[in-house]
Design a protein around this motif. Structure first.
Motif, PDB file in Angstrom:
ATOM      1  N   GLN A   1       0.831  -1.208   0.000  1.00 31.12           N
ATOM      2  CA  GLN A   1       0.000   0.000   0.000  1.00 31.12           C
ATOM      3  C   GLN A   1       0.867   1.261   0.000  1.00 31.12           C
ATOM      4  OE1 GLN A   1      -2.490  -0.513   3.462  1.00 31.12           O
ATOM      5  NE2 GLN A   1      -4.059  -1.657   2.335  1.00 31.12           N
ATOM      6  N   MET A   2       1.959   1.219   0.784  1.00 29.62           N
ATOM      7  CA  MET A   2       2.862   2.380   0.831  1.00 29.62           C
ATOM      8  C   MET A   2       3.612   2.552  -0.482  1.00 29.62           C
ATOM      9  SD  MET A   2       4.385   2.690   4.703  1.00 29.62           S
ATOM     10  CE  MET A   2       4.458   0.975   5.186  1.00 29.62           C
ATOM     11  N   GLU A   3       3.978   1.441  -1.106  1.00 30.73           N
ATOM     12  CA  GLU A   3       4.672   1.511  -2.401  1.00 30.73           C
ATOM     13  C   GLU A   3       3.779   2.133  -3.469  1.00 30.73           C
ATOM     14  OE1 GLU A   3       7.791   0.918  -3.288  1.00 30.73           O
ATOM     15  OE2 GLU A   3       8.291   0.466  -1.206  1.00 30.73           O
ATOM     16  N   ASN A   4       2.478   1.894  -3.334  1.00 34.69           N
ATOM     17  CA  ASN A   4       1.518   2.417  -4.314  1.00 34.69           C
ATOM     18  C   ASN A   4       1.066   3.843  -4.007  1.00 34.69           C
ATOM     19  OD1 ASN A   4       1.557   0.017  -5.761  1.00 34.69           O
ATOM     20  ND2 ASN A   4      -0.123  -0.882  -4.584  1.00 34.69           N
ATOM     21  N   ASP A   5       1.527   4.363  -2.883  1.00 37.56           N
ATOM     22  CA  ASP A   5       1.192   5.738  -2.495  1.00 37.56           C
ATOM     23  C   ASP A   5       2.393   6.631  -2.804  1.00 37.56           C
ATOM     24  OD1 ASP A   5       0.638   8.139  -1.270  1.00 37.56           O
ATOM     25  OD2 ASP A   5      -0.120   7.257   0.593  1.00 37.56           O
ATOM     26  N   PRO A   6       2.257   7.563  -3.772  1.00 38.27           N
ATOM     27  CA  PRO A   6       3.389   8.424  -4.167  1.00 38.27           C
ATOM     28  C   PRO A   6       4.034   9.171  -2.997  1.00 38.27           C
ATOM     29  CG  PRO A   6       1.553   8.677  -5.685  1.00 38.27           C
ATOM     30  CD  PRO A   6       1.043   7.864  -4.547  1.00 38.27           C
ATOM     31  N   LYS A   7       3.248   9.550  -2.013  1.00 37.54           N
ATOM     32  CA  LYS A   7       3.775  10.298  -0.870  1.00 37.54           C
ATOM     33  C   LYS A   7       4.608   9.406   0.056  1.00 37.54           C
ATOM     34  CE  LYS A   7      -0.033  13.642  -0.700  1.00 37.54           C
ATOM     35  NZ  LYS A   7      -1.158  14.155   0.106  1.00 37.54           N
ATOM     36  N   MET A   8       4.287   8.115   0.075  1.00 39.19           N
ATOM     37  CA  MET A   8       4.962   7.197   0.986  1.00 39.19           C
ATOM     38  C   MET A   8       6.110   6.434   0.322  1.00 39.19           C
ATOM     39  SD  MET A   8       3.351   7.680   3.797  1.00 39.19           S
ATOM     40  CE  MET A   8       4.048   6.342   4.737  1.00 39.19           C
ATOM     41  N   ALA A   9       6.011   6.219  -0.957  1.00 39.20           N
ATOM     42  CA  ALA A   9       6.972   5.364  -1.670  1.00 39.20           C
ATOM     43  C   ALA A   9       8.422   5.822  -1.501  1.00 39.20           C
ATOM     44  CB  ALA A   9       6.609   5.286  -3.149  1.00 39.20           C
ATOM     45  N   ALA A  10       8.644   7.133  -1.441  1.00 43.91           N
ATOM     46  CA  ALA A  10      10.011   7.669  -1.381  1.00 43.91           C
ATOM     47  C   ALA A  10      10.601   7.679   0.033  1.00 43.91           C
ATOM     48  CB  ALA A  10      10.019   9.084  -1.948  1.00 43.91           C
ATOM     49  N   LYS A  11       9.791   7.366   1.025  1.00 39.43           N
ATOM     50  CA  LYS A  11      10.275   7.393   2.415  1.00 39.43           C
ATOM     51  C   LYS A  11      11.255   6.249   2.672  1.00 39.43           C
ATOM     52  CE  LYS A  11       6.341   9.761   4.519  1.00 39.43           C
ATOM     53  NZ  LYS A  11       7.100  10.941   4.948  1.00 39.43           N
ATOM     54  N   PRO A  12      12.238   6.457   3.552  1.00 39.89           N
ATOM     55  CA  PRO A  12      13.222   5.409   3.879  1.00 39.89           C
ATOM     56  C   PRO A  12      12.539   4.167   4.459  1.00 39.89           C
ATOM     57  CG  PRO A  12      13.892   7.536   4.754  1.00 39.89           C
ATOM     58  CD  PRO A  12      12.485   7.708   4.290  1.00 39.89           C
ATOM     59  N   ASP A  13      13.181   3.009   4.279  1.00 42.68           N
ATOM     60  CA  ASP A  13      12.622   1.748   4.760  1.00 42.68           C
ATOM     61  C   ASP A  13      12.397   1.757   6.270  1.00 42.68           C
ATOM     62  OD1 ASP A  13      12.519   0.707   2.250  1.00 42.68           O
ATOM     63  OD2 ASP A  13      14.394  -0.443   2.411  1.00 42.68           O
TER      64      ASP A  13
END
Length: 304
Positions: A213-225
């Motif tokens: 779900q986070m990978e599919n969210d542009p705002k969340m995808a770029a956040k560090p693991d």
């Protein structure tokens, strides 16, 4: 011609009719099996054989404490109306009493047990089919011998819940907290009783879904693991609160969890209360109900 018990049993298996009626029919038919079946059909008794194939998804879920044994059973019928029939309700209570007394290992053992009137539970069930005119079936049961059991029946038998507690307090001291937990189980149907019961496979699946779900969210995808893992941990806490009884928000007081409520009552009563187990039966759960098409039914009748 002498009528043997084996003959009576064979006729019962063929027709589903009670033992005494089978014996009477065989006697009148002078041992002729076909003639005996014909006699039972003429009397409308062998109709129970046909009824046995009809879908029974209504009925009653019932919970009680009988002679110190906590019992919950589900007995099905074809219509909701029969679920309120006095004879049917008495049969359900009778089944619960047999479970408490015999403590059967499985459904087969229960059906072979003495109902208390000279008939087995299986035979009594067949009698109910004949008396009431619908397919009736004992579906499942559970019981607790140890600890303190608290029963709860919702909506006249739509749902039956049995909560089992490990406590050093008297049954009357934990009756209310047990009922409150049972009511919460009836209303919210939690998947687990406690977060400790959630298996690794379920947790991994939840983590996988959250990460996707986070990978599919542009705002969340770029956040560090590391940030993503922290978010997943927080969301898993929410998963526990939604799916685990003790971690759920207590319905009667949303300022605390069920776990906190139980601890509060234990402290007030000066003892310990631990939830050991619980069973929730909802009548017809998982049974595919027949969808009636009344226009089609009328057309069939007119075509005859």
């Amino acid at each position: 011609m002498a009528i043997t018990a084996k003959d009576v049993q064979a006729l019962r298996e063929m027709t589903g009719v009670g033992m005494m009626d089978c014996k009477k029919a065989l006697t009148e038919a002078e041992g002729n099996m076909d003639k005996a079946v014909e006699l039972l059909r003429e009397r409308g008794l062998a109709a129970s054989q046909k009824k046995a194939g009809r879908i029974a998804a209504e009925g009653m879920a019932y919970a009680a404490v009988v002679d110190g044994v906590g019992v919950v059973v589900e007995v099905n019928a074809e219509t909701d109306f029969v679920g309120k029939n006095e004879k049917f309700v008495d049969f359900v209570k009778g089944v619960a009493a047999v479970v408490a007394k015999v403590q059967p290992a499985d459904l087969e053992a229960l059906m072979a047990a003495d109902f208390g009137n000279g008939r087995t539970v299986q035979e009594e069930q067949q009698e109910m089919v004949l008396v009431i005119g619908e397919n009736i079936k004992v579906r499942r049961f559970a019981f607790y011998v140890d600890g303190v059991s608290v029963p709860y029946i919702h909506a006249g038998g739509k749902i039956g819940v049995l909560v089992n507690l490990d406590t050093d307090l008297a049954p009357e001291q934990v009756a209310e907290v047990g009922k409150d937990m049972a009511m919460q189980i009836a209303a919210l149907n939690p998947r687990f009783l406690d977060k400790s019961e959630v298996d690794d496979a379920t947790l991994e699946e939840e983590k996988k879904i959250l990460l996707v779900q986070m990978e599919n969210d542009p705002k969340m995808a770029a956040k560090p693991d590391k940030v993503k893992q922290g978010i997943v941990t927080g969301k898993l806490r929410k998963f526990y609160e939604e799916n685990c009884l003790l971690q759920q928000e207590f319905v009667k007081d949303n300022s605390m969890s069920v776990e906190q409520y139980v601890a509060k009552v234990a402290k007030e009563q000066g003892g310990s209360i631990k939830l050991k187990a619980a069973v929730r039966f909802e009548k017809g759960e998982g049974i595919e109900k027949k969808q009636e098409n009344f226009a089609e039914e009328i057309a069939k009748q007119l075509a005859k």
